[in-house]
Design a protein around this motif. Structure first.
Motif, short mmCIF file in Angstrom:
data_model
loop_
_atom_site.label_atom_id
_atom_site.label_comp_id
_atom_site.label_asym_id
_atom_site.label_seq_id
_atom_site.Cartn_x
_atom_site.Cartn_y
_atom_site.Cartn_z
N ALA A 4 12.75 1.06 2.72
CA ALA A 4 13.75 1.89 1.19
C ALA A 4 14.04 3.75 1.02
O ALA A 4 12.73 3.72 1.49
N ARG A 5 14.69 3.67 0.82
CA ARG A 5 14.86 5.06 0.89
C ARG A 5 14.91 5.33 -0.66
O ARG A 5 15.78 4.64 -1.43
N LEU A 6 13.44 6.06 -0.52
CA LEU A 6 13.71 6.02 -2.86
C LEU A 6 14.23 7.75 -2.86
O LEU A 6 13.27 8.92 -1.88
N PHE A 94 -1.07 10.08 -7.12
CA PHE A 94 0.40 9.90 -7.06
C PHE A 94 0.95 9.46 -5.61
O PHE A 94 1.63 8.50 -5.56
N ALA A 95 0.52 10.28 -4.73
CA ALA A 95 1.08 9.59 -2.89
C ALA A 95 0.58 9.19 -2.50
O ALA A 95 1.07 7.98 -2.03
N GLU A 96 -0.82 8.62 -2.99
CA GLU A 96 -1.39 7.23 -2.57
C GLU A 96 -0.44 6.09 -3.05
O GLU A 96 -0.73 4.89 -2.77
N LEU A 97 0.23 5.69 -4.31
CA LEU A 97 0.91 4.56 -4.43
C LEU A 97 2.00 4.42 -3.47
O LEU A 97 2.23 3.18 -3.21
N PHE A 98 2.22 5.69 -2.90
CA PHE A 98 3.34 5.30 -1.43
C PHE A 98 2.43 5.00 -0.24
O PHE A 98 3.48 5.24 0.86
N THR A 99 1.34 4.79 0.11
CA THR A 99 0.63 4.37 1.16
C THR A 99 -0.83 3.44 -0.12
O THR A 99 -1.24 3.04 1.82
N ALA A 105 5.20 6.45 4.53
CA ALA A 105 5.56 7.06 4.13
C ALA A 105 5.97 7.75 4.85
O ALA A 105 5.30 8.72 5.55
N THR A 106 7.71 7.65 5.88
CA THR A 106 7.59 8.15 6.82
C THR A 106 7.80 9.55 6.92
O THR A 106 8.49 10.35 5.98
N LEU A 107 7.98 10.66 7.48
CA LEU A 107 8.10 11.54 8.09
C LEU A 107 9.56 11.85 8.61
O LEU A 107 10.55 10.86 8.91
N VAL A 122 8.60 2.39 4.56
CA VAL A 122 8.02 0.92 5.52
C VAL A 122 6.71 0.06 5.12
O VAL A 122 5.53 0.79 5.16
N GLY A 123 7.23 -1.08 4.86
CA GLY A 123 6.14 -1.85 4.76
C GLY A 123 6.93 -3.01 4.08
O GLY A 123 7.56 -3.23 4.03
#
Length: 219
Positions: A4-6, A94-99, A105-107, A122-123
């Motif tokens: 998903a692109r957010l 906040f960052a932990e929500l996306f991991t 969370a891809t670079l 991705v997940g």
């Protein structure tokens, strides 16, 4: 697995201090996170920032949450910097929500001057849905695209960050749809750029993508 692109507009306290510096400094464009350290208490990251070296140095020197930085490379439209940040609990949470769970969370991750952050997760579908719902309680979150699996990186390694930004905005607004859903002027308004600047970036990006495709040949 899904991707998903957010587009997220986090609180200033929950985003990178480099993002705050970009938002506060005229003449700076997108800050692109290219690589990051693994210690959440001592964040160490490599950014590409659209803008000149003097403006980048001034912005980071005035940012109290930047512990130290070093300019590594300067190109025509980007300055590369190695940054050590002051880790904050609200930024980390906040960052932990996306991991969480299966999520990665891809670079690269792009920090825009208008306050938005653009990233791809991705997940598993359930974890993606949960992350969006939980993040939406704290920030403005838009799901730009959803797809299957992972496509393997950037559209072209030859595009600059600014060219990629303009090309992505044009695509999202429907500039490449048939019939066309947006004009170059509308893309320029979305990015707060001059129409002539958008036209130049699109022309160069399209030229590089065509050259890449012809070099690769048919599969």
């Amino acid at each position: 697995m899904k991707r998903a692109r957010l587009r997220v507009r986090p609180p200033r306290s929950a985003t990178s201090p480099v993002h705050g510096a970009v938002q506060s400094t005229d003449g700076l464009g997108v800050a692109t996170l290219l690589s990051g350290g693994i210690d959440p208490d001592d964040p160490t990251e490599l950014f590409s920032i659209a803008g000149g070296e003097a403006a980048v140095r001034a912005a980071l020197a005035d940012c109290e949450r930047v512990r130290s930085f070093d300019v590594t490379t300067v190109e025509a439209d980007a300055t590369y910097v190695y940054v050590r940040e002051d880790g904050r609990d609200d930024q980390r949470k906040f960052a932990e929500l996306f991991t969480a769970g299966t999520l990665v969370a891809t670079l690269p991750i792009r920090y825009r001057p208008d306050g938005r952050v653009e990233l791809t997760l991705v997940g598993a579908s359930d974890d993606l849905r949960s992350a969006v719902e939980r993040a939406s309680d704290l920030a403005e979150v838009t799901v730009a695209t959803v797809g299957d699996g992972w496509t393997g990186g950037e559209p072209s390694r030859h595009l600059t960050d600014r060219q990629h930004e303009v090309l992505e905005a044009a695509s999202a607004l429907g500039y490449y749809d048939n019939p066309r859903g947006a004009t170059q002027d509308e893309v320029a308004a979305e990015l707060d750029l001059a129409p002539s600047t958008v036209a130049e970036h699109l022309r160069k990006a399209e030229s590089r993508l065509v050259a890449d495709a012809l070099d690769a040949g048919p599969e």
